[in-house]
Design an enzyme around this catalytic site. Structure first.
Site, PDB file in Angstrom:
ATOM      1  N   ASP A 222       0.814  -1.211   0.000  1.00  0.00           N
ATOM      2  CA  ASP A 222       0.000   0.000   0.000  1.00  0.00           C
ATOM      3  C   ASP A 222       0.846   1.259   0.000  1.00  0.00           C
ATOM      4  OD1 ASP A 222      -2.042   1.821   0.289  1.00  0.00           O
ATOM      5  OD2 ASP A 222      -2.417   1.370   2.392  1.00  0.00           O
TER       6      ASP A 222
ATOM      7  N   ASP B  14      -1.838   5.717  -5.227  1.00  0.00           N
ATOM      8  CA  ASP B  14      -2.119   4.747  -4.179  1.00  0.00           C
ATOM      9  C   ASP B  14      -2.374   3.351  -4.735  1.00  0.00           C
ATOM     10  OD1 ASP B  14      -3.069   3.359  -2.000  1.00  0.00           O
ATOM     11  OD2 ASP B  14      -4.504   4.888  -1.385  1.00  0.00           O
TER      12      ASP B  14
END
Length: 482
Positions: A109, A303
């Site tokens: 992430d 992201d």
């Protein structure tokens, strides 16, 4: 880091040794260690199920990024998992913790900065069937006796901070600080995923600890201070099996077999090393330019942990205004837009340099019925202290992405024919491997410098092959997360 919730996360296997080479599904590089990525096959879902997922996804992304002024220094929100998400994919890899080392699958992430694992003491149903970390099994574990918690839009994880050896892709950090969570909300974890690895900057870490990647990059352990992603596409493949090749995550170098031409780098604006920020400089929809606000309203977080693309309501509305017969969603689809599935949508995004096209397959996020689809762009309100745009895998599956530590910047390049040929192609998944680390560094993590928020590092040792070491971590393609 970007859309999801009660997800089923499929296992990913990764080489943790520079001496053990596992072939990637397609990429070839004489200096890379690669592995196959896998993803769970999409299942047919009703419009109600899609609505549940879409609503949770939007709320989770907003919760992940929305902050108050008092929470900017210490981040109390992290990765959000989208509820009931089965149709698209999240990406996760493996690392090893402790002595002797034990492998765990973790979501990768770039939208958060903490590493945490479910503890063997976790009695919550969310930990049922999930590989958990047992601190007493590691001779090098140290309890920091400090509380740790991360709050998500769909739940929370809490426990305490610990310190241990963490290995990944042939590198090792001897005293990595991470969360050992004995409280995990339902839906945050699904076997075999045991936690999350944050790949953003230390300044937004809830723990205050230096992230694994930042310790390695700042210590000079990598040939180049950067990490890269190539992600495959299976969301438009009706014949996809439970596990499919997902791409590669590379630490310390670029893999020239996966991209072509130059990498278009753009610095992180104003040296704001928190999220991997970029300025949205242009968007087109069906060939028409979209009005983009200037300044902070144009900032985007890049992201890997987010599935779709969220942005300001006015800009998102303008994108769909160019798509014939599109209309705003209602109810659980509030903030989303629907349009005829027969329409081929052409959208591009630019971040100060070249414009990058988003494939029609990725723009078509969900099919609600035989004629109506839901688009991948949705309106988002992250508040005053977070990026206005959250750019997730809908975009990243279309580029080779590079996250560079110094100078702090994000780069994109065209995917090579070799990389594109992996989309929709089945391949075997290699077995997970734990091996000796070629390079070991130590991080003085857990306490930020009072003046600039930076952590200091020193190198303990590096193997003689370090200058030649090119690490490719293979990741598995699973279900959607925020």
């Amino acid at each position: 880091m970007v859309f999801s919730s009660s997800l089923s996360h499929l296992a990913m296997l990764v080489s943790l040794s520079a001496n053990t080479v596992l072939a990637a599904p397609r990429p070839s590089s004489p200096q890379s260690l690669s592995m196959n990525l896998k993803r769970r096959a999409p299942e047919a879902r009703s419009a109600d199920n899609i609505g549940n997922w879409a609503q949770a996804h939007k709320l989770n992304v907003e919760a992940k990024y929305r902050k108050t002024a008092s929470s900017v220094e210490k981040r109390n929100s992290g990765q959000n998992l989208v509820v009931n998400q089965k149709a698209d994919s999240s990406f996760f890899g493996s690392l090893a913790v402790g002595t002797p080392p034990v492998a765990y699958d973790v979501i990768l992430d770039t939208g958060s900065a903490d590493l945490w694992l479910a503890s063997s003491e976790c009695a919550a149903s969310a930990c049922d069937g999930v590989p958990t970390f047992k601190s007493s099994d590691s001779s090098t574990f140290q309890n920091k006796s400090t509380e740790f918690s991360i709050t998500y839009g769909s739940g929370a994880a809490a426990g305490s901070l610990g310190e241990d050896v963490v290995q990944m892709a042939g590198f090792s950090v001897s005293n990595q600080v991470f969360g050992v969570c004995d409280q995990v909300s339902d839906g945050l974890l699904n076997s075999p995923v045991s936690g999350l690895l944050g790949l953003a900057f230390q300044t937004i870490a809830s723990s205050g600890a230096s992230p694994l990647w930042e310790t390695l990059a700042s210590s000079g352990a990598w040939d180049q201070p950067l990490m890269t992603f190539q992600l495959t596409r299976f969301n438009n493949d009706s014949k996809a099996t439970d596990l499919e090749p997902g791409g590669t995550f590379t630490m310390g170098t670029t893999n020239t077999s996966l991209y072509t031409g130059d990498i278009d780098y753009n610095d992180i604006p104003d040296n704001d090393e928190s999220y991997w920020l970029q300025t949205v400089s242009a968007i087109t929809s069906q060939g028409n330019a979209i009005t983009i606000s200037s300044g902070s309203s144009a900032l985007a977080a890049i992201d890997t942990g987010t599935t779709l693309i969220g942005g300001p309501a006015d800009a998102v509305a303008e994108i769909y205004s160019n798509i014939p017969n599109s209309e705003a969603g209602t109810g659980q689809l509030d903030g989303y837009y629907i349009y005829p599935c027969s329409t081929t949508v052409n959208v591009t995004m630019a971040f100060g340099g070249k414009s990058w096209a988003i494939s029609n397959a990725d723009f078509q996020a969900e099919q609600l019925n035989s004629n109506t689809c839901m688009g991948a762009f949705f309106s988002l309100d992250t508040g005053d202290n977070a990026p206005s745009w959250i750019v997730g895998d809908t975009f990243l599956k279309n580029v080779y992405s590079v996250f560079r530590y110094n100078p702090a910047s994000v780069g994109f390049a065209e995917l090579s024919s070799e990389a594109l040929a992996m989309n929709g192609v089945n391949a075997a998944v290699p077995s997970a491997t734990i091996g000796s680390a070629a390079a070991t560094v130590s991080a003085t993590a857990g306490a930020r410098d009072a003046n600039n928020g930076a952590a200091s590092f020193h190198s303990l040792s590096t193997g003689p092959v370090l200058s030649l070491l090119v690490i490719t971590l293979t990741i598995l393609f699973s279900s959607r997360l925020v």
